[in-house]
Scaffold this motif. Structure first.
Motif, short mmCIF file in Angstrom:
data_model
loop_
_atom_site.label_atom_id
_atom_site.label_comp_id
_atom_site.label_asym_id
_atom_site.label_seq_id
_atom_site.Cartn_x
_atom_site.Cartn_y
_atom_site.Cartn_z
N SER A 3 0.83 -1.21 0.00
CA SER A 3 0.00 0.00 0.00
C SER A 3 0.87 1.26 0.00
N LEU A 4 0.38 2.25 -0.72
CA LEU A 4 1.05 3.55 -0.82
C LEU A 4 0.08 4.60 -0.31
N LEU A 5 0.51 5.35 0.70
CA LEU A 5 -0.28 6.44 1.25
C LEU A 5 0.24 7.76 0.69
N ILE A 6 -0.65 8.52 0.07
CA ILE A 6 -0.32 9.85 -0.44
C ILE A 6 -1.06 10.85 0.42
N ALA A 15 -0.92 21.70 -5.43
CA ALA A 15 -0.43 20.48 -4.78
C ALA A 15 -1.45 19.35 -4.93
N ARG A 16 -2.74 19.68 -4.91
CA ARG A 16 -3.77 18.64 -5.11
C ARG A 16 -3.62 18.01 -6.49
N GLN A 17 -3.42 18.82 -7.52
CA GLN A 17 -3.24 18.29 -8.87
C GLN A 17 -2.01 17.39 -8.94
N MET A 18 -0.96 17.79 -8.26
CA MET A 18 0.27 16.99 -8.24
C MET A 18 0.03 15.65 -7.55
N ALA A 19 -0.66 15.68 -6.41
CA ALA A 19 -0.95 14.45 -5.66
C ALA A 19 -1.86 13.53 -6.48
N GLU A 20 -2.86 14.11 -7.11
CA GLU A 20 -3.77 13.29 -7.93
C GLU A 20 -3.06 12.66 -9.11
N LEU A 35 -3.86 5.00 -1.41
CA LEU A 35 -4.77 5.78 -0.58
C LEU A 35 -4.34 7.23 -0.66
N LEU A 36 -5.19 8.07 -1.23
CA LEU A 36 -4.94 9.51 -1.38
C LEU A 36 -5.77 10.24 -0.34
N LEU A 37 -5.10 10.90 0.60
CA LEU A 37 -5.82 11.56 1.69
C LEU A 37 -5.35 12.99 1.88
N PRO A 38 -6.31 13.92 2.07
CA PRO A 38 -5.89 15.25 2.48
C PRO A 38 -5.28 15.16 3.88
N SER A 50 0.49 1.51 5.97
CA SER A 50 1.06 1.74 4.64
C SER A 50 2.51 1.29 4.54
N ASP A 51 2.85 0.81 3.35
CA ASP A 51 4.21 0.33 3.09
C ASP A 51 5.12 1.42 2.55
N GLY A 52 4.54 2.50 2.04
CA GLY A 52 5.32 3.61 1.50
C GLY A 52 4.49 4.88 1.51
N PHE A 53 5.18 6.02 1.31
CA PHE A 53 4.52 7.31 1.46
C PHE A 53 4.95 8.31 0.40
N LEU A 54 4.00 9.16 0.05
CA LEU A 54 4.29 10.33 -0.78
C LEU A 54 3.66 11.51 -0.08
N PHE A 55 4.47 12.52 0.23
CA PHE A 55 4.01 13.72 0.91
C PHE A 55 4.02 14.87 -0.08
N VAL A 56 2.87 15.56 -0.21
CA VAL A 56 2.71 16.61 -1.22
C VAL A 56 2.08 17.83 -0.57
#
Length: 163
Positions: A3-6, A15-20, A35-38, A50-56
């Motif tokens: 799982s990847l948590l953004i 930043a929302r456009q970038m995350a999406e 999983l894309l979460l504000p 989650s196994d990995g993360f993207l912070f935007v």
């Protein structure tokens, strides 16, 4: 399934456009749940699961946005020493620089002992007037494509067991 948590915050949409964009590309990897979460909605349990993360996030006043900081403030100590070695990447939307917001995220990731697995990407909107700063942002397609690359790379690395 990996799982990847953004986690993202966006006040003017950049930043929302970038995350999406990153989430769309990551979701193409069938072996990874995305999983894309504000930031305001992301919880400790989401991080732990989650196994990995993207912070935007955007850079505001030479800092990460307040809601993104609040996310880290709210979750930091609750997951300390429980995320060690997990991969992460960061995307920043900035009017001019973005490096201070990135530096803050990198310091937090270091404290969590996360592992950076992609070069950070900063989108510069060149917004320098009050009107431009407050205006809704539209991120150009070529920059969204770079965000997609980061999302795809994170997902592929998770799916492939690379990290």
């Amino acid at each position: 399934m990996k799982s990847l948590l953004i986690v993202y915050h966006s006040r003017t949409g950049g930043a929302r456009q970038m995350a999406e964009a990153a989430a769309r590309a990551a979701a193409r990897e069938n072996e990874v749940a995305v999983l894309l979460l504000p930031a305001v909605a992301a919880q400790t349990a989401d991080l732990l699961a989650s196994d990995g993360f993207l912070f935007v996030c955007p850079e505001n006043l030479a800092s990460m946005s307040g809601q993104m900081k609040e996310f880290f403030d709210r979750t930091y100590y609750r997951v300390l020493d429980q995320l060690n070695g997990r991969p992460y990447a960061a995307l920043i939307c900035a009017g001019s620089d973005g490096r201070n917001a990135l530096r803050q995220i990198e310091r937090i990731a270091t404290g969590w002992r996360l592992r950076a697995v992609a070069e950070p990407f900063i989108v510069c909107t060149h917004a320098q007037t009050a009107e431009a700063i407050l205006a809704a942002k539209t991120i150009p397609a070529e920059q969204l494509a770079r965000c997609e690359e980061v999302g795809a790379a994170l997902a592929a690395g998770l799916a492939g067991g690379i990290f």
